[in-house]
Design an enzyme around this catalytic site. Structure first.
Site, PDB file in Angstrom:
ATOM      1  N   GLU A 275     -11.024   1.656  -7.699  1.00 51.54           N
ATOM      2  CA  GLU A 275     -11.043   0.468  -8.431  1.00 51.54           C
ATOM      3  C   GLU A 275     -12.044  -0.331  -8.074  1.00 51.54           C
ATOM      4  O   GLU A 275     -12.545  -0.507  -6.982  1.00 51.54           O
ATOM      5  CB  GLU A 275      -9.705  -0.212  -8.247  1.00 51.54           C
ATOM      6  CG  GLU A 275      -9.491  -1.431  -8.881  1.00 51.54           C
ATOM      7  CD  GLU A 275      -8.020  -2.301  -8.428  1.00 51.54           C
ATOM      8  OE1 GLU A 275      -7.709  -2.155  -7.477  1.00 51.54           O
ATOM      9  OE2 GLU A 275      -7.516  -3.138  -9.261  1.00 51.54           O
TER      10      GLU A 275
ATOM     11  N   ASN B  53     -10.075  -5.044 -16.220  1.00 50.13           N
ATOM     12  CA  ASN B  53     -10.061  -4.133 -14.888  1.00 50.13           C
ATOM     13  C   ASN B  53      -9.975  -2.625 -15.543  1.00 50.13           C
ATOM     14  O   ASN B  53      -8.958  -2.372 -15.895  1.00 50.13           O
ATOM     15  CB  ASN B  53      -9.102  -4.160 -13.990  1.00 50.13           C
ATOM     16  CG  ASN B  53      -9.276  -3.867 -12.664  1.00 50.13           C
ATOM     17  OD1 ASN B  53      -9.953  -2.660 -12.484  1.00 50.13           O
ATOM     18  ND2 ASN B  53      -8.547  -4.251 -11.485  1.00 50.13           N
TER      19      ASN B  53
ATOM     20  N   LYS C 195      -6.644  -1.516 -16.974  1.00 48.13           N
ATOM     21  CA  LYS C 195      -5.729  -1.858 -16.355  1.00 48.13           C
ATOM     22  C   LYS C 195      -4.409  -2.764 -16.951  1.00 48.13           C
ATOM     23  O   LYS C 195      -4.740  -3.664 -17.348  1.00 48.13           O
ATOM     24  CB  LYS C 195      -5.832  -2.477 -15.139  1.00 48.13           C
ATOM     25  CG  LYS C 195      -4.760  -2.767 -13.805  1.00 48.13           C
ATOM     26  CD  LYS C 195      -5.266  -3.282 -12.593  1.00 48.13           C
ATOM     27  CE  LYS C 195      -4.281  -3.298 -11.639  1.00 48.13           C
ATOM     28  NZ  LYS C 195      -5.025  -3.880 -10.290  1.00 48.13           N
TER      29      LYS C 195
ATOM     30  N   GLU D  97      -6.113 -11.760 -10.434  1.00 46.31           N
ATOM     31  CA  GLU D  97      -6.312 -10.760 -11.263  1.00 46.31           C
ATOM     32  C   GLU D  97      -5.726 -11.229 -12.626  1.00 46.31           C
ATOM     33  O   GLU D  97      -6.534 -10.884 -13.594  1.00 46.31           O
ATOM     34  CB  GLU D  97      -5.647  -9.179 -11.177  1.00 46.31           C
ATOM     35  CG  GLU D  97      -6.307  -8.565  -9.961  1.00 46.31           C
ATOM     36  CD  GLU D  97      -6.031  -7.171  -9.919  1.00 46.31           C
ATOM     37  OE1 GLU D  97      -5.440  -6.917  -8.795  1.00 46.31           O
ATOM     38  OE2 GLU D  97      -5.980  -6.460 -10.899  1.00 46.31           O
TER      39      GLU D  97
ATOM     40  N   CYS E  95      -4.587   1.001  -9.577  1.00 43.14           N
ATOM     41  CA  CYS E  95      -3.944   0.127  -8.326  1.00 43.14           C
ATOM     42  C   CYS E  95      -2.438  -0.132  -8.592  1.00 43.14           C
ATOM     43  O   CYS E  95      -1.647   0.681  -8.489  1.00 43.14           O
ATOM     44  CB  CYS E  95      -4.760  -1.008  -8.264  1.00 43.14           C
ATOM     45  SG  CYS E  95      -4.487  -1.668  -6.314  1.00 43.14           S
TER      46      CYS E  95
ATOM     47  N   ASN F 158      -7.381  -0.986  -4.393  1.00 45.44           N
ATOM     48  CA  ASN F 158      -7.977  -2.239  -3.553  1.00 45.44           C
ATOM     49  C   ASN F 158      -6.558  -2.897  -3.228  1.00 45.44           C
ATOM     50  O   ASN F 158      -5.969  -3.718  -3.751  1.00 45.44           O
ATOM     51  CB  ASN F 158      -8.758  -3.408  -4.202  1.00 45.44           C
ATOM     52  CG  ASN F 158     -10.307  -2.719  -4.404  1.00 45.44           C
ATOM     53  OD1 ASN F 158     -11.185  -3.453  -4.022  1.00 45.44           O
ATOM     54  ND2 ASN F 158     -10.259  -1.642  -5.305  1.00 45.44           N
TER      55      ASN F 158
HETATM   56  N1  ING Z   1      -3.630  -4.604  -5.354  1.00 48.93           N
HETATM   57  C1  ING Z   1      -2.304  -4.467  -5.030  1.00 48.93           C
HETATM   58  C2  ING Z   1      -1.643  -3.345  -5.507  1.00 48.93           C
HETATM   59  O1  ING Z   1      -0.838  -3.196  -6.172  1.00 48.93           O
HETATM   60  C3  ING Z   1      -0.204  -5.521  -4.581  1.00 48.93           C
HETATM   61  C4  ING Z   1      -1.585  -5.645  -5.106  1.00 48.93           C
HETATM   62  C5  ING Z   1      -0.039  -5.009  -3.316  1.00 48.93           C
HETATM   63  C6  ING Z   1       0.844  -5.958  -5.378  1.00 48.93           C
HETATM   64  C7  ING Z   1       1.114  -4.862  -2.830  1.00 48.93           C
HETATM   65  C8  ING Z   1       2.137  -5.879  -4.954  1.00 48.93           C
HETATM   66  C9  ING Z   1       2.427  -5.423  -3.397  1.00 48.93           C
HETATM   67  O2  ING Z   1      -1.841  -2.109  -4.559  1.00 48.93           O
HETATM   68  C10 ING Z   1      -3.949  -4.421  -6.740  1.00 48.93           C
HETATM   69  N2  ING Z   1      -5.442  -4.457  -7.013  1.00 48.93           N
HETATM   70  O3  ING Z   1      -3.211  -4.071  -7.635  1.00 48.93           O
END
Ligand code: ING
Length: 337
Positions: A47, A115, A132, A151, A182, A207
């Protein structure tokens, strides 16, 4: 004749805020060549693979963030990647920030920010685009957070659904290809919409910060990787498909993203995993006909699914409270349904 394809994931190490796109593209071409040397016909990049994960940075004026977006694809900086892939006869998946002139829901042409990820064929055709849908984080600066995750500030919700296309890859007339990005991987609905289009290979970039930056409470770090793998393995098993998940990893501007890129088969097994948090290629020989077993037995959707019982899934957004049980004929209380 087995419908086999060597799939590669090209995990990227960190890209610092100051690094130009050309540097990332150069690294990606090196990974493409390494994947080719291992016989790969298709490579998945992460991503937002061209820049640092900029949603961690707050821009009061959203227009300032346009520097992180691509106005054309390919662009001058990414053309060398497209050219090298074509020379090597390889398809690839690329995630990037898309600045597009496109009609909005009211049909009004506007400048829009997504995205985005694309699938590019071995001859350079863009087979498919995905924007996304599940945008995590927040839209305004949050002083409680150690690191921002904006985001919802910089991207609109994707307007292309979760499409699947059957397209040719090296040695195969057609592969049913789909994408998610993601946070999408955490939502079973995304996987099932792709599964209902007979997807065979899901390309997925991410990411993901190593530490929970939500102010909602402590989450043990090891659970971050567990949840990522759990989501992808469950998605593959329950929709009888392969997935190739590419991390952007390492420490970017002081913020750590985890690696652990994986390739998963239709039984939900991890068949390849990255061991570094830098630039790394992992590959797996994927026999796409392995999708048939699940799809013709446990997950034969046409035989076993009951959409008439699933109304809540598209009928409501948030969860509602359940009715409270009361003893029938109890102290005046009636037993609520
Ligand atoms: N990053 C993370 C993901 O879903 C996240 C944000 C991490 C949300 C952990 C909830 C828990 O992997 C992106 N870019 O979506």
């Amino acid at each position: 004749m087995a419908r086999s394809l060597v799939v590669a994931v090209a995990q990227l190490g960190p890209i610092q805020k100051s690094e130009p796109r050309a540097l990332a593209v150069g690294r990606m071409i090196g990974l493409l060549e390494r994947a080719h040397a291992r016989g790969a016909g298709f490579v998945v990049f992460p991503e937002l693979a061209l820049t640092t994960f900029f949603p961690r940075h707050y821009h009061a004026d959203r227009a300032e963030a346009d520097v992180w977006f691509e106005q054309t694809m390919p662009s001058a900086e990414t053309a060398p990647l497209f050219a090298r892939a074509r020379q090597l006869g390889m398809g690839f998946h690329l995630g990037y920030a898309e600045l597009a002139r496109a009609p909005d829901a009211a049909g009004q042409m506007r400048t829009r920010h997504f995205n985005t990820a694309i699938l590019v064929g071995p001859e350079g055709d863009v087979f498919l685009k995905y924007r996304k849908v599940h945008l995590p984080g927040h839209a305004e600066f949050d002083p409680r957070r150690a690191v921002q995750h904006l985001e919802k500030r910089y991207f609109e919700v994707g307007d292309l659904g979760f499409p699947v296309i059957r397209a040719p890859l090296p040695g195969l007339d057609g592969v049913n290809l789909g994408m998610m990005i993601c946070n999408d991987r955490r939502w079973p609905e995304a996987w099932r919409v792709l599964g209902l289009q007979s997807v065979e290979l899901v390309a997925l970039g991410y990411n993901t910060p190593s530490l929970n930056q939500e102010a909602g409470g402590f989450e043990a770090p090891h659970l971050r990787v567990f949840h990522s793998h759990l989501s992808i393995q469950a998605g593959c098993y329950q929709n009888a498909c392969f997935a190739a998940a590419a991390a952007k990893a390492g420490v970017e501007d002081g913020c750590e993203l985890f690696g652990h890129s994986i390739i998963v088969n239709p039984q939900g097994e991890i068949i390849a995993q990255a061991s570094s948090w830098g630039d790394e290629v992992i590959t797996a020989d994927c026999d796409l006909d392995l999708c048939r077993l699940g799809r013709s037995t446990i997950f034969a959707f046409d035989r076993h699914r009951r959409p008439e019982a699933y109304g809540r899934i598209t009928g409501q957004t948030g969860a509602t409270d359940p009715p409270v049980w009361r003893r029938p004929g109890g102290d005046g209380g009636s037993s609520e349904k």
